[in-house]
Design a protein around this motif. Structure first.
Motif, PDB file in Angstrom:
ATOM      1  N   PHE A  80       0.839  -1.194   0.000  1.00 15.40           N
ATOM      2  CA  PHE A  80       0.000   0.000   0.000  1.00 15.40           C
ATOM      3  C   PHE A  80       0.876   1.246   0.000  1.00 15.40           C
ATOM      4  O   PHE A  80       1.916   1.276   0.664  1.00 15.40           O
ATOM      5  CB  PHE A  80      -0.924   0.022   1.223  1.00 15.40           C
ATOM      6  CG  PHE A  80      -1.788  -1.199   1.342  1.00 15.40           C
ATOM      7  CD1 PHE A  80      -1.519  -2.167   2.292  1.00 15.40           C
ATOM      8  CD2 PHE A  80      -2.867  -1.384   0.492  1.00 15.40           C
ATOM      9  CE1 PHE A  80      -2.304  -3.297   2.404  1.00 15.40           C
ATOM     10  CE2 PHE A  80      -3.662  -2.512   0.592  1.00 15.40           C
ATOM     11  CZ  PHE A  80      -3.370  -3.468   1.552  1.00 15.40           C
ATOM     12  N   TRP A  81       0.410   2.268  -0.687  1.00 10.90           N
ATOM     13  CA  TRP A  81       1.176   3.507  -0.839  1.00 10.90           C
ATOM     14  C   TRP A  81       0.300   4.726  -0.650  1.00 10.90           C
ATOM     15  O   TRP A  81      -0.910   4.689  -0.923  1.00 10.90           O
ATOM     16  CB  TRP A  81       1.774   3.577  -2.249  1.00 10.90           C
ATOM     17  CG  TRP A  81       2.847   2.570  -2.497  1.00 10.90           C
ATOM     18  CD1 TRP A  81       2.688   1.294  -2.956  1.00 10.90           C
ATOM     19  CD2 TRP A  81       4.245   2.746  -2.298  1.00 10.90           C
ATOM     20  NE1 TRP A  81       3.897   0.672  -3.052  1.00 10.90           N
ATOM     21  CE2 TRP A  81       4.874   1.542  -2.659  1.00 10.90           C
ATOM     22  CE3 TRP A  81       5.028   3.817  -1.856  1.00 10.90           C
ATOM     23  CZ2 TRP A  81       6.266   1.374  -2.583  1.00 10.90           C
ATOM     24  CZ3 TRP A  81       6.407   3.640  -1.783  1.00 10.90           C
ATOM     25  CH2 TRP A  81       6.999   2.446  -2.153  1.00 10.90           C
ATOM     26  N   GLY A  82       0.943   5.811  -0.191  1.00  9.23           N
ATOM     27  CA  GLY A  82       0.299   7.105  -0.230  1.00  9.23           C
ATOM     28  C   GLY A  82       0.569   7.781  -1.558  1.00  9.23           C
ATOM     29  O   GLY A  82       1.276   7.235  -2.412  1.00  9.23           O
ATOM     30  N   ARG A  83       0.039   8.988  -1.719  1.00 12.71           N
ATOM     31  CA  ARG A  83       0.201   9.722  -2.978  1.00 12.71           C
ATOM     32  C   ARG A  83       1.450  10.586  -2.978  1.00 12.71           C
ATOM     33  O   ARG A  83       1.825  11.125  -4.024  1.00 12.71           O
ATOM     34  CB  ARG A  83      -1.026  10.576  -3.245  1.00 12.71           C
ATOM     35  CG  ARG A  83      -2.262   9.748  -3.544  1.00 12.71           C
ATOM     36  CD  ARG A  83      -3.419  10.606  -4.018  1.00 12.71           C
ATOM     37  NE  ARG A  83      -4.569   9.797  -4.411  1.00 12.71           N
ATOM     38  CZ  ARG A  83      -5.682  10.306  -4.914  1.00 12.71           C
ATOM     39  NH1 ARG A  83      -5.807  11.601  -5.100  1.00 12.71           N
ATOM     40  NH2 ARG A  83      -6.677   9.506  -5.241  1.00 12.71           N
ATOM     41  N   GLY A  84       2.069  10.758  -1.840  1.00 10.16           N
ATOM     42  CA  GLY A  84       3.318  11.491  -1.779  1.00 10.16           C
ATOM     43  C   GLY A  84       3.170  12.936  -1.355  1.00 10.16           C
ATOM     44  O   GLY A  84       2.109  13.553  -1.485  1.00 10.16           O
ATOM     45  N   THR A  85       4.274  13.473  -0.833  1.00 15.35           N
ATOM     46  CA  THR A  85       4.360  14.881  -0.464  1.00 15.35           C
ATOM     47  C   THR A  85       5.717  15.406  -0.917  1.00 15.35           C
ATOM     48  O   THR A  85       6.733  14.734  -0.752  1.00 15.35           O
ATOM     49  CB  THR A  85       4.147  15.077   1.045  1.00 15.35           C
ATOM     50  OG1 THR A  85       4.113  16.474   1.349  1.00 15.35           O
ATOM     51  CG2 THR A  85       5.231  14.406   1.882  1.00 15.35           C
ATOM     52  N   GLN A  86       5.722  16.598  -1.498  1.00 16.32           N
ATOM     53  CA  GLN A  86       6.940  17.149  -2.066  1.00 16.32           C
ATOM     54  C   GLN A  86       7.808  17.787  -0.989  1.00 16.32           C
ATOM     55  O   GLN A  86       7.327  18.590  -0.181  1.00 16.32           O
ATOM     56  CB  GLN A  86       6.599  18.215  -3.130  1.00 16.32           C
ATOM     57  CG  GLN A  86       7.801  18.921  -3.731  1.00 16.32           C
ATOM     58  CD  GLN A  86       8.624  18.026  -4.641  1.00 16.32           C
ATOM     59  OE1 GLN A  86       8.082  17.320  -5.485  1.00 16.32           O
ATOM     60  NE2 GLN A  86       9.944  18.057  -4.470  1.00 16.32           N
TER      61      GLN A  86
END
Length: 123
Positions: free
Chosen positions: A112-118
């Motif tokens: 499972f993964w999140g969408r990310g943060t820059q």
């Protein structure tokens, strides 16, 4: 399907600090080991850190060892990545991941993964 949401990214000067958070949008993640990965433009996604379900064991990439700290609060259903002494080469999109099966330093092992943060570190 478990979904995760990362937060805490932003722009920081070299030498500064940021703390990233990751929480599930629904079902508790307390049964999962958790990890952080990052991906810079044009580069493959790379392992940053991981933590066991009970938080007793942590693992780090050599490039961040001594500067980053992964932790978790199962009562808050949140995993954190404290990033200190940031460098321009730490600039990337940071993703949290859960439920590894296999070699945990490999992205393909995580379910499972999140969408990310820059995260952007200026020199």
């Amino acid at each position: 399907q478990v979904q995760f949401v990362e937060s805490g990214g932003g722009l920081v000067q070299a030498g500064g600090s940021l703390r990233l958070s990751c929480a599930p949008s629904g079902r508790t993640f307390s049964t999962y080991p958790m990890g952080w990965f990052r991906q810079a433009p044009g580069m493959e996604r790379e392992f940053v850190a991981a933590i066991t379900t009970n938080g007793c064991s942590t693992f780090y990439a050599n490039s961040v060892k001594g500067r980053f700290t992964i932790s978790r609060d199962n009562t808050e259903n949140t995993v954190y990545l404290q990033m200190n002494s940031l460098k321009p080469e730490d600039t990337a999109v940071y993703y949290c991941a859960a439920d590894p099966d296999g070699t945990f330093t490999q992205p393909r092992a995580w379910g499972f993964w999140g969408r990310g943060t820059q995260v952007t570190v200026s020199s």
